[in-house]
Design a protein around this motif. Sequence first.
Motif, PDB file in Angstrom:
ATOM      1  N   ASP A  86       0.852  -1.194   0.000  1.00  0.00           N
ATOM      2  CA  ASP A  86       0.000   0.000   0.000  1.00  0.00           C
ATOM      3  C   ASP A  86       0.885   1.241   0.000  1.00  0.00           C
ATOM      4  O   ASP A  86       1.609   1.506   0.955  1.00  0.00           O
ATOM      5  CB  ASP A  86      -0.895  -0.019   1.249  1.00  0.00           C
ATOM      6  N   LEU A  87       0.834   1.998  -1.087  1.00  0.00           N
ATOM      7  CA  LEU A  87       1.667   3.197  -1.224  1.00  0.00           C
ATOM      8  C   LEU A  87       0.957   4.472  -0.795  1.00  0.00           C
ATOM      9  O   LEU A  87       1.429   5.572  -1.079  1.00  0.00           O
ATOM     10  CB  LEU A  87       2.141   3.330  -2.675  1.00  0.00           C
ATOM     11  N   PHE A  88      -0.185   4.343  -0.113  1.00  0.00           N
ATOM     12  CA  PHE A  88      -0.937   5.502   0.362  1.00  0.00           C
ATOM     13  C   PHE A  88      -1.268   6.433  -0.801  1.00  0.00           C
ATOM     14  O   PHE A  88      -1.079   7.646  -0.732  1.00  0.00           O
ATOM     15  CB  PHE A  88      -0.165   6.252   1.440  1.00  0.00           C
ATOM     16  N   ALA A  89      -1.763   5.843  -1.889  1.00  0.00           N
ATOM     17  CA  ALA A  89      -2.034   6.577  -3.135  1.00  0.00           C
ATOM     18  C   ALA A  89      -2.999   7.740  -2.943  1.00  0.00           C
ATOM     19  O   ALA A  89      -2.940   8.727  -3.673  1.00  0.00           O
ATOM     20  CB  ALA A  89      -2.576   5.616  -4.192  1.00  0.00           C
ATOM     21  N   LYS A  90      -3.875   7.628  -1.958  1.00  0.00           N
ATOM     22  CA  LYS A  90      -4.843   8.703  -1.717  1.00  0.00           C
ATOM     23  C   LYS A  90      -4.474   9.528  -0.485  1.00  0.00           C
ATOM     24  O   LYS A  90      -5.334  10.147   0.129  1.00  0.00           O
ATOM     25  CB  LYS A  90      -6.248   8.114  -1.574  1.00  0.00           C
ATOM     26  N   GLY A  91      -3.203   9.510  -0.101  1.00  0.00           N
ATOM     27  CA  GLY A  91      -2.741  10.324   1.012  1.00  0.00           C
ATOM     28  C   GLY A  91      -2.815   9.646   2.361  1.00  0.00           C
ATOM     29  O   GLY A  91      -2.458  10.236   3.366  1.00  0.00           O
ATOM     30  N   GLY A  92      -3.265   8.396   2.405  1.00  0.00           N
ATOM     31  CA  GLY A  92      -3.341   7.641   3.655  1.00  0.00           C
ATOM     32  C   GLY A  92      -3.543   6.174   3.333  1.00  0.00           C
ATOM     33  O   GLY A  92      -3.572   5.782   2.166  1.00  0.00           O
ATOM     34  N   PRO A  93      -3.713   5.352   4.369  1.00  0.00           N
ATOM     35  CA  PRO A  93      -3.896   3.925   4.134  1.00  0.00           C
ATOM     36  C   PRO A  93      -5.096   3.642   3.234  1.00  0.00           C
ATOM     37  O   PRO A  93      -6.081   4.380   3.233  1.00  0.00           O
ATOM     38  CB  PRO A  93      -4.130   3.356   5.534  1.00  0.00           C
ATOM     39  N   ALA A  94      -5.004   2.537   2.488  1.00  0.00           N
ATOM     40  CA  ALA A  94      -6.068   2.144   1.554  1.00  0.00           C
ATOM     41  C   ALA A  94      -7.340   1.703   2.271  1.00  0.00           C
ATOM     42  O   ALA A  94      -8.368   1.535   1.633  1.00  0.00           O
ATOM     43  CB  ALA A  94      -5.574   1.028   0.639  1.00  0.00           C
ATOM     44  N   GLN A  95      -7.260   1.523   3.579  1.00  0.00           N
ATOM     45  CA  GLN A  95      -8.427   1.130   4.385  1.00  0.00           C
ATOM     46  C   GLN A  95      -9.097  -0.135   3.838  1.00  0.00           C
ATOM     47  O   GLN A  95     -10.307  -0.246   3.802  1.00  0.00           O
ATOM     48  CB  GLN A  95      -9.448   2.275   4.453  1.00  0.00           C
ATOM     49  N   TRP A 101      -3.847  -1.487  -3.836  1.00  0.00           N
ATOM     50  CA  TRP A 101      -2.624  -2.209  -3.513  1.00  0.00           C
ATOM     51  C   TRP A 101      -1.843  -2.541  -4.772  1.00  0.00           C
ATOM     52  O   TRP A 101      -2.396  -2.671  -5.856  1.00  0.00           O
ATOM     53  CB  TRP A 101      -2.943  -3.497  -2.770  1.00  0.00           C
ATOM     54  N   LYS A 102      -0.549  -2.698  -4.628  1.00  0.00           N
ATOM     55  CA  LYS A 102       0.350  -3.037  -5.729  1.00  0.00           C
ATOM     56  C   LYS A 102       1.109  -4.322  -5.390  1.00  0.00           C
ATOM     57  O   LYS A 102       1.317  -4.648  -4.232  1.00  0.00           O
ATOM     58  CB  LYS A 102       1.360  -1.908  -5.970  1.00  0.00           C
TER      59      LYS A 102
END
Length: 158
Positions: A86-95, A101-102
């Motif tokens: 999880d690279l926090f693509a939206k500024g935080g955890p993917a929840q 996820w990648k």
Amino acid sequence: MNKNEPIIFEAGIKNVEFGENVKVVHPSNIYGCKIGDDSFIGPFVEIQKDVTIGAQTKIQSHSFICELVDIGDRCFIGHGVMFINDLFAKGGPAQGDKTLWKSTKIGNDVSIGSNATILPVSICDKVVIGAGAVVTKDITKSGVYAGNPAKFLKDFEQ
């Protein structure tokens, strides 16, 4: 009795496809994955579902292998290695949104030093990652890498 008792989950092994002659040291938390022949899993290791571990691979204690990781044959994963999906693509955890996820692909004959962090990358065959390294980009050339972020240091001695 406290009315706010926690829900307790037991670490263990569940729904794992083991190859022949695999050794696992307890306690470990391993579920929904595949582990190849003649591999070794040390204590306090977590291997999550949808992970594949190749044959003759050794995973040392306190390592965390999250979903979507594929590790090749004859690899060595040192103590305390952390894989990230999880690279926090939206500024935080993917929840829990797995679409964010990648995946990570580790080739054959790869050694990863203790306390390294491996982000979602692809690492080719015959690579050594130094202890404490942070791998942030794909590695497409065999050799030795170290640092934060991990950088190519040298080819293997001939």
